[in-house]
Design a protein around this motif. Structure first.
Motif, short mmCIF file in Angstrom:
data_model
loop_
_atom_site.label_atom_id
_atom_site.label_comp_id
_atom_site.label_asym_id
_atom_site.label_seq_id
_atom_site.Cartn_x
_atom_site.Cartn_y
_atom_site.Cartn_z
N HIS A 247 0.73 -1.19 0.22
CA HIS A 247 0.06 0.02 -0.17
C HIS A 247 1.01 1.22 0.00
O HIS A 247 0.50 2.16 -0.83
CB HIS A 247 -0.85 0.13 1.16
N THR A 248 1.82 1.30 0.90
CA THR A 248 2.86 2.34 0.80
C THR A 248 3.48 2.59 -0.51
O THR A 248 3.88 3.76 -0.79
CB THR A 248 3.77 2.07 2.03
N SER B 95 1.09 3.91 -3.36
CA SER B 95 1.08 5.47 -2.93
C SER B 95 2.50 6.38 -3.45
O SER B 95 2.12 7.26 -3.89
CB SER B 95 0.92 5.74 -1.51
N THR C 200 -1.22 4.83 2.80
CA THR C 200 -2.49 4.30 2.22
C THR C 200 -3.35 5.06 1.58
O THR C 200 -4.43 4.88 1.22
CB THR C 200 -3.39 3.56 3.48
N ALA D 148 -3.54 4.20 -2.28
CA ALA D 148 -3.82 2.55 -2.60
C ALA D 148 -5.12 2.29 -2.16
O ALA D 148 -5.70 1.40 -2.92
CB ALA D 148 -2.74 1.91 -1.42
N GLY D 149 -5.93 2.94 -1.24
CA GLY D 149 -7.21 2.29 -1.06
C GLY D 149 -8.23 3.01 -2.49
O GLY D 149 -9.25 2.43 -2.46
N ALA E 242 -6.93 2.54 -5.56
CA ALA E 242 -5.94 2.02 -6.56
C ALA E 242 -6.79 1.53 -8.03
O ALA E 242 -6.13 1.85 -9.07
CB ALA E 242 -4.95 0.70 -6.12
N LEU F 199 -2.50 -5.39 -4.05
CA LEU F 199 -1.52 -4.63 -3.64
C LEU F 199 -0.64 -5.20 -2.72
O LEU F 199 0.11 -4.63 -1.80
CB LEU F 199 -2.25 -3.31 -2.90
N GLU G 112 3.08 -6.34 -1.96
CA GLU G 112 4.15 -5.67 -2.17
C GLU G 112 5.03 -6.26 -3.56
O GLU G 112 5.38 -5.44 -4.08
CB GLU G 112 5.02 -5.87 -0.77
#
Length: 250
Positions: free
Chosen positions: A10-11, A14, A38, A41-42, A44, A67, A69
């Protein structure tokens, strides 16, 4: 120098998605510099340029989260997972996602040479490659900014860093990477940044005018390999079938 650390998916998403999103080129409007990692990413799925590739990579990873990694890292940077993607599935996803839109060389691509990497989207799907024979300055500038490029930090001055990186060039109608130059990019604004403060000697990635990630030597190798594979594909298509007719950009 400190070794880069890989963040959660998520990081990572972003960090790499923020620069074009800030400019209004991709994803939902009104975002801010990711803090906890995040924020973007929320949303995406709204990044239509990335989503079909992420979905194909997730499928190749055994049905991993989109998402995850490794999935996110493979799309933006590269790595072994790219080779595991089912090319026919990916081509179907990409053509479905961009049906009815003006693209660059997508119509000339076969499943044999499609790649689930951001460089493929920049150089093959985006329409800018169509205009290289008319006036290469603007297309080159945009594709150079939009691609994920790697470099070594030379110096840091306030909110900006100068990194040594190879620019995208066009020589005899061939897209290639030129000799390293110094490029000034932002790493922080109003106290907020996408990565920890860079230092001379650090290997970093840039997207548009932001430093968006720290890279290991393996990351640089993977990113360079994926970029080269896409450039080779573009040059092959342009040599064998010629530049597509100019029909405008989306």
């Amino acid at each position: 120098m400190p070794l880069p650390t890989r963040h959660g998916g998520h990081t990572l998403f972003s960090q790499y998605a923020f620069p074009p999103n800030e400019l209004g080129y991709c994803g939902p409007p009104g975002t801010v510099i990711p803090g906890a990692g995040t924020a973007l990413a929320g949303q995406a799925r709204e990044f239509d340029g990335a989503w079909p590739y992420l979905a194909a990579l997730a499928a190749a990873a055994g049905g991993a989260d989109v998402l995850d990694e490794e999935v996110v890292h493979s799309y933006w940077v590269g790595g072994a997972l790219l080779a595991a993607v089912d090319p026919g599935d990916l081509l179907t996803r990409v053509r479905r996602a961009f049906a009815g839109q003006t693209t660059g060389l997508l119509d000339a691509v076969t499943s044999r040479n499609i790649l689930a990497h951001h460089s493929f989207h920049v150089f093959v799907v985006y329409p800018w490659v169509r205009f290289l024979d008319r006036d290469p300055v603007t297309p080159l500038r945009i594709m150079q900014s939009c691609r994920i490029r790697w470099g070594t930090v030379d110096s840091v001055d306030g909110d900006h860093a100068v990194m040594r990186t190879r620019p995208l060039t066009s020589e005899s109608e061939t897209l290639t990477l030129g000799a390293p130059i110094g490029e000034r990019v932002r790493w922080r604004r109003n106290g907020a940044s996408l990565i920890a403060a860079p230092h001379p000697g650090d290997r970093v990635a840039a997207h548009w005018d932001w430093v968006c990630g720290a890279l290991t030597d393996d990351d640089v190798t993977a990113l360079a390999a994926a970029t080269r594979a896409t450039l080779d594909l573009v040059n092959e298509i342009r040599t064998t079938v010629g530049a597509p007719a100019r029909t405008g950009s989306r």
